[in-house]
Design an enzyme around this catalytic site. Structure first.
Site, short mmCIF file in Angstrom:
data_model
loop_
_atom_site.label_atom_id
_atom_site.label_comp_id
_atom_site.label_asym_id
_atom_site.label_seq_id
_atom_site.Cartn_x
_atom_site.Cartn_y
_atom_site.Cartn_z
N ARG A 198 3.72 16.56 -6.61
CA ARG A 198 3.59 15.08 -7.19
C ARG A 198 2.57 15.08 -7.67
O ARG A 198 1.55 15.39 -8.18
CB ARG A 198 3.91 14.33 -6.20
N TYR A 253 -0.51 15.37 -5.12
CA TYR A 253 -0.73 16.47 -3.78
C TYR A 253 0.04 17.50 -4.35
O TYR A 253 1.95 17.48 -4.40
CB TYR A 253 -0.81 16.16 -2.57
N HIS A 299 0.60 8.75 -7.51
CA HIS A 299 1.50 7.65 -6.64
C HIS A 299 1.35 6.59 -6.28
O HIS A 299 0.91 7.45 -5.22
CB HIS A 299 3.41 8.05 -7.65
N TYR A 315 -2.49 12.72 2.76
CA TYR A 315 -1.50 11.13 3.29
C TYR A 315 -2.35 11.08 5.30
O TYR A 315 -2.37 12.34 6.03
CB TYR A 315 -0.57 11.12 3.42
N HIS A 364 3.65 4.56 -3.95
CA HIS A 364 5.23 4.32 -2.60
C HIS A 364 5.13 3.01 -2.79
O HIS A 364 4.59 1.80 -2.41
CB HIS A 364 5.57 4.84 -1.77
#
Lengths: 205, 246
Positions: free
Chosen positions: B161, B151, B164, B112, B166
């Site tokens: 995770r 990640y 995905h 991120y 959000h």
């Protein structure tokens, strides 16, 4: 067998996670050049907005007493005359200089959120009785699986608060003060306690 | 917005047995961030059935193109090019015209662009990971992006995770406000993820998994995934006579 009702089901919620800032407040987290400014950031008012200017500040606090430094708080409120800037508002046209919605990340060091807004006017309950002035608040964060709704009322509206149909629903009166912002210098302070002794009242709205 | 009459009815009650409960100790952060007292139920007053609306004029040209909105001129991010598209509808199946949809994600390596993400996978200099769009009159929306990578995160000792994206969605009322996550068809990490498993019901989890959509896939350019989002429905009031019925 009977006919199927054929309603869809709401999409299930998931946590906003620790990086909610990327999507909702990119400039705040250093991603510049995509949006000019973060949506909902800055004062809710401009020079022409009608009503008494107020500042609201507070923190979102976990069950150990620690402020969340990664929460996102949104507020939604009526204008000074108690009208919402929304297509679903049928009682009149709201102040064109007041959207009534704002969004603020918790400060990454202190956990504090701040809104510069106006004190809302009174809005009728479903049966027509007036509710006390209040601001609707929605909180998301890492560790919160479904956004939490609460309301902020004002300590200096004691008479209206005493008649408020929603506050009257709070069975344990000792919990009512968790919904009332107190004066703190020039601002109203509204700390939100997610869990424990002073747990804020949250609503299923 | 469209020219339909404004809707003024209360929202259907939320099915809180379908949504994740607040306290899900296998997702560790929820332990101290979950209210312990019961929620106070409140039928829809004006304060909940109303909500902000956002106009298309707030959007920039590349707000729904994550391949372009952070890239240097002539460059593009590394990763699988995909189109994500679908409809925002309510529980009655009606398109939510004008719904604001915001989305954010990691890059192809699972990193991120956020100061608190210290994962060793590198940032992509051409990828920001944020976008937004406003649904059209039928509730339809789309955006272009790079498929995010999985990640690791500090929950269990070896938790990852699934890939995905959000999503944050505004409907027509503040009571419809929703944040959720979209997963990708076939990802084996979905079924072992503690955050996915906060949702108690397998069928509900499946409603967050976007299928590969070959019909919308653009040959020699990008594959497509279809992701429909359902917001709460609302009652019609007696004064809302609609030609399509209630």
């Amino acid at each position: 067998m009977v006919q199927p009702l054929n309603y869809l089901k709401e999409s299930p919620s998931q946590t906003a996670g620790p990086y909610v800032h990327i999507g909702c407040m990119p400039n705040f987290t250093g991603i510049s050049g995509i949006y000019e400014k973060d949506l909902g950031s800055g004062p809710l008012v401009n020079d022409k907005t009608r009503g008494e200017r107020i500042t609201i500040k507070g923190r979102v606090i976990d069950g150990s007493g620690t402020p969340l430094k990664d929460a996102m708080v949104e507020i939604w409120q009526a204008d000074a005359n108690g009208l919402y800037s929304s297509p679903s508002e049928t009682r009149g046209r709201a102040d064109p200089n007041f959207l009534g919605w704002g969004r603020c990340p918790a400060d990454m060091d202190t956990g504090e959120y701040v809104f510069e807004t106006i004190k809302p006017g009174r809005v009728p309950f479903t049966d027509g009785r007036l509710m006390a002035p209040h601001i609707t608040i929605w909180i998301v964060a890492r560790g919160i699986n479904l956004g939490l709704h609460t309301r902020m009322y004002f300590a200096d509206e004691a008479e209206a608060n005493a008649d408020d149909p929603v506050l009257a629903r709070v069975e344990h009166k000792v919990r009512v003060p968790t919904l009332i912002a107190v004066r703190d210098g020039d601002a109203y302070r509204f700390d939100i306690h997610l869990q424990g002794e002073n747990e804020t009242v949250f609503f299923d709205i | 917005m469209n020219n339909m009459k404004p809707e003024t009815g209360a929202f259907f009650p939320r099915d809180r047995e379908m949504h994740p409960p607040a306290y899900t100790p296998w997702y560790k952060t929820s332990v101290l961030r979950s209210p312990q007292r019961a929620l106070l139920s409140l039928e829809g007053t004006k304060s909940e059935i109303t909500g902000p609306v956002f106009g298309h004029n707030m959007l920039n040209e590349f707000d729904n193109d994550l391949i372009a909105n952070y890239a240097k001129p002539g460059e593009s991010p590394i990763g699988q090019r995909i189109l994500v598209h679908g409809r925002v509808v309510d529980e009655r199946g009606r398109g939510v015209a004008g719904a604001l949809v915001e989305f954010w994600q990691a890059n192809a390596g699972g990193r991120y662009r956020h100061k608190k993400d210290t994962y060793l996978a590198p940032l992509d200099p051409n990828f920001g990971g944020v976008g937004r769009t406003i649904a059209d009159e039928d509730g339809y929306y789309w955006f272009k992006t790079i498929k995010p990578g999985p990640y690791p995160w500090p929950n269990g000792v070896n938790d990852w995770r699934p890939a995905h994206i959000h999503f944050s969605i505004f409907g027509h009322g503040f009571a419809q406000r929703l944040i959720t996550q979209m997963y990708f068809e076939g990802d084996p990490l979905i079924w072992i993820c503690p955050i996915v498993k906060t949702i108690p019901d397998k069928e509900a989890i499946e409603r967050l998994i976007a299928p590969l959509d070959m019909n919308a896939t653009m040959p020699h350019d990008m594959r497509a995934y279809k992701f429909d989002i359902v917001l709460r429905g609302r009652r019609s009031t007696l004064f809302e006579n609609r030609k399509e019925g209630n």
